[in-house]
Design an enzyme around this catalytic site. Structure first.
Site, PDB file in Angstrom:
ATOM      1  N   GLU A 196       7.040 -48.960 -34.194  1.00 32.49           N
ATOM      2  CA  GLU A 196       7.201 -50.186 -33.176  1.00 32.49           C
ATOM      3  C   GLU A 196       8.115 -50.910 -33.860  1.00 32.49           C
ATOM      4  O   GLU A 196       8.497 -51.916 -32.971  1.00 32.49           O
ATOM      5  CB  GLU A 196       5.925 -50.598 -32.800  1.00 32.49           C
ATOM      6  CG  GLU A 196       5.000 -51.383 -34.167  1.00 32.49           C
ATOM      7  CD  GLU A 196       3.862 -51.828 -33.705  1.00 32.49           C
ATOM      8  OE1 GLU A 196       3.725 -52.411 -32.426  1.00 32.49           O
ATOM      9  OE2 GLU A 196       2.794 -51.530 -34.392  1.00 32.49           O
ATOM     10  N   TYR A 211      21.694 -35.026 -51.150  1.00 33.63           N
ATOM     11  CA  TYR A 211      20.411 -34.839 -50.484  1.00 33.63           C
ATOM     12  C   TYR A 211      19.913 -33.802 -51.083  1.00 33.63           C
ATOM     13  O   TYR A 211      18.493 -33.729 -51.377  1.00 33.63           O
ATOM     14  CB  TYR A 211      20.449 -34.630 -49.044  1.00 33.63           C
ATOM     15  CG  TYR A 211      21.048 -33.351 -48.411  1.00 33.63           C
ATOM     16  CD1 TYR A 211      20.306 -32.548 -48.256  1.00 33.63           C
ATOM     17  CD2 TYR A 211      22.358 -33.213 -48.116  1.00 33.63           C
ATOM     18  CE1 TYR A 211      20.818 -31.007 -47.840  1.00 33.63           C
ATOM     19  CE2 TYR A 211      22.963 -32.045 -47.840  1.00 33.63           C
ATOM     20  CZ  TYR A 211      22.152 -31.016 -47.632  1.00 33.63           C
ATOM     21  OH  TYR A 211      22.648 -29.970 -46.833  1.00 33.63           O
ATOM     22  N   CYS A 228      19.582 -21.635 -44.103  1.00 34.03           N
ATOM     23  CA  CYS A 228      18.402 -22.509 -43.504  1.00 34.03           C
ATOM     24  C   CYS A 228      17.272 -21.823 -43.677  1.00 34.03           C
ATOM     25  O   CYS A 228      16.145 -22.435 -44.396  1.00 34.03           O
ATOM     26  CB  CYS A 228      18.895 -23.173 -42.323  1.00 34.03           C
ATOM     27  SG  CYS A 228      17.387 -24.031 -41.572  1.00 34.03           S
ATOM     28  N   LYS A 230      12.715 -25.291 -48.336  1.00 34.57           N
ATOM     29  CA  LYS A 230      12.559 -26.495 -49.145  1.00 34.57           C
ATOM     30  C   LYS A 230      11.482 -27.658 -48.523  1.00 34.57           C
ATOM     31  O   LYS A 230      10.842 -28.254 -49.189  1.00 34.57           O
ATOM     32  CB  LYS A 230      13.843 -27.146 -48.884  1.00 34.57           C
ATOM     33  CG  LYS A 230      14.144 -28.772 -49.318  1.00 34.57           C
ATOM     34  CD  LYS A 230      13.911 -29.783 -48.379  1.00 34.57           C
ATOM     35  CE  LYS A 230      14.859 -29.716 -46.823  1.00 34.57           C
ATOM     36  NZ  LYS A 230      16.263 -29.988 -47.099  1.00 34.57           N
ATOM     37  N   GLU A 262      15.961 -34.306 -53.098  1.00 33.22           N
ATOM     38  CA  GLU A 262      14.973 -33.582 -52.538  1.00 33.22           C
ATOM     39  C   GLU A 262      14.275 -32.833 -53.688  1.00 33.22           C
ATOM     40  O   GLU A 262      13.009 -32.975 -53.760  1.00 33.22           O
ATOM     41  CB  GLU A 262      15.624 -32.824 -51.331  1.00 33.22           C
ATOM     42  CG  GLU A 262      15.728 -33.613 -50.055  1.00 33.22           C
ATOM     43  CD  GLU A 262      16.474 -32.618 -49.083  1.00 33.22           C
ATOM     44  OE1 GLU A 262      16.478 -33.177 -47.804  1.00 33.22           O
ATOM     45  OE2 GLU A 262      17.143 -31.491 -49.212  1.00 33.22           O
TER      46      GLU A 262
END
Length: 496
Positions: free
Chosen positions: A474, A210, A70, A78, A214
């Site tokens: 919202e 992903y 990570c 990343k 990405e």
């Protein structure tokens, strides 16, 4: 210091005849999960050792680094590149906001790469200090298990050190895989993609997960020509189909060429670049080919079979609900267990391990309602069930609420990109069982929604919450009309 430890599922007190070990805990792997487990165990009074391979941005069997995937070659670098790539679109959008931007804006890849590398080196140092400050002894080298209570560390000079430990924790993570096609050595993994010396002009990305979307977004945002190949009709298998379709539209809208239901069959090096052949008979020339075709648990060199630790068919370490293997003294957390492969999950598992074994607080990691994000541009973020999962698991009717709109920023910039939000509600209990969003700031918004789901919030409670105006967030508390009601016993409409 007296310590209570979980022995065979029971918390027991050390006795006078207890065997002496060099460490109460020895951890193999100093990534997110390993560092968290080490520090928290030490804070509970345990004597802890940890080993990790020497630092390098691109991992291999002999290099790695404290901080793990990570920090060094994953989420953190990343995200830095995502920020860098996002400025491309922001500069385009700025024109309608009154900014007189020159037609040609130069992008300096090497400058961003240098800043990225500086940051991961800084973080590597911080993680080392965290271990030191907690009193954890760090060994640089490759660790393997040679007995239920013994580890061997091979140092950089080849010297082997052997240590006994009452508990051993495996936290070695996972590594990128390459497809078995001719010329696969010409492709790169996400490790190398984060450290390319030159910015390519033409990129082919293979994969629909992903990591694939990405990096496709990152390179496209930097002006690179990108072709994305994946096996299904839509990218991001396992996510909500409606959200997958929204991501695909956005990728195409940003100029990425999508090639669904297409695989690569061969790579050949030529004078012009890498010739890429597909199973549809297409041929392309690329400067870089990225394989984003999955990751595998990093267990091959740990000597686990010799000790009797059970692995599953993917090579992942099999653990119980407390992260314990079939060998009572050996435990495992993080991607190496192939449960939910996310950094915050590894942190949770590491925390629960320390509480269970050294904190007199038996704790099971809770893998329900884990929020996650895909940092494509714009991003996708989800928590709870997808519509397809809800249909499969539901015992009663499901209410689906959706909102699709043009974000206020885009109404002025002219960018043709919509945000989509979705709530899934159990019709009988009114409980919100899933939430997803594709659009700017989705991860920041969904993190808050995740708390509501964890607390068991109902749709009525969402509706009674006052929104922040004007904001996209919202919309999650103003979706009053049911988009569709799905009857119990229905089948998912798609298999995309």
């Amino acid at each position: 210091m007296s310590r209570k430890m979980l022995i065979d599922g029971e918390v027991s007190q050390p006795n006078q005849g207890e065997v002496h070990y060099d460490f109460d805990l020895f951890v193999i792997g100093a990534g997110s999960g390993g560092v968290r487990a080490s520090r928290f165990s030490a804070n509970f009074g345990a004597k802890v050792g940890i080993c990790e391979l020497p630092f390098h941005p691109i991992s291999s069997e002999v290099v790695g680094g404290v901080g793990g995937t990570c920090v060094i070659r994953g989420c953190v670098p990343k995200k830095i590149l995502v920020y860098g790539a996002s400025f491309g679109g922001e500069i385009e959008d700025a024109r309608n906001y009154g900014w007189e931007v020159n037609e040609k804006v130069d992008f300096n890849w090497k400058k961003l790469l240098h800043k990225k590398t500086e940051e991961i080196i800084r973080l590597n140092g911080i993680y080392k200090r965290l271990l030191s400050n907690a009193g954890v002894k760090l060994f640089e080298g490759e660790g393997k298990i040679v007995g239920p209570n013994e580890v061997e560390v091979t140092q950089l000079d080849g010297t082997k050190l052997s240590y006994s430990a009452k508990h051993i924790l495996i936290a070695t993570g996972s590594r990128a895989q390459r497809p078995a096609i001719p010329g696969q050595e010409l492709g790169i993994s996400s490790d190398e993609a984060l450290s390319l010396e030159e910015l390519p002009k033409r990129v082919v990305v293979l994969g629909g997960g992903y990591i694939a979307v990405e990096f496709a977004s990152i390179w496209r945002g930097m002006g690179v020509s990108v072709d994305l190949f994946f096996r299904k009709e839509l990218p991001l298998r396992g996510f909500d189909d409606e959200m997958r379709a929204a991501v695909a539209r956005n990728l195409e809208g940003r100029g990425i060429d999508l090639h669904p239901q297409t695989n690569l069959t061969e790579l050949i090096k030529t004078e012009d670049g890498i010739k890429v052949s597909t199973d549809h008979g297409e041929e392309l020339i690329a400067d870089v080919v990225l394989f984003a075709t999955g990751r595998a648990p990093n267990t091959k060199r740990l000597n686990l079979e010799a000790v009797g630790v059970e692995l599953d068919k993917t090579g992942a370490v099999k653990v119980d609900e407390y992260s314990r293997t079939n060998i009572p003294s050996i435990w495992a957390v993080g991607d190496v267990t192939n449960r939910a492969n996310l950094t915050p999950v590894a942190l949770m598992e590491g925390t629960c391990f320390a509480k269970t074994v050294f904190g007199d607080q038996p704790s099971k990691p809770d893998h329900r309602d884990i929020p996650c994000a895909v940092f494509c541009i714009p991003p996708l973020s989800v928590v709870g069930l997808s519509e397809e999962q809800a249909i499969e698991q539901a015992k009663g009717d499901i209410l689906v609420f959706t909102s699709t709109f043009t974000p206020m920023k885009n109404t002025v910039s002219g960018r043709q990109e919509k945000t989509i939000m979705k709530l899934l509600v159990d019709a009988e209990t009114d409980k919100v069982i899933g939430a997803s969003m594709c659009g700017p700031d989705a991860p920041e918004i969904v993190q808050g929604i995740a708390i509501a789901l964890k607390c068991g919030a109902t749709k009525a409670q969402f509706d009674s919450t006052v929104g922040i105006h004007p904001s996209a967030a919202e919309e999650f508390v103003t979706m009053r009309s049911v988009t569709r009601r799905i009857a119990a016993g229905s089948k998912p409409k798609t298999n995309l």
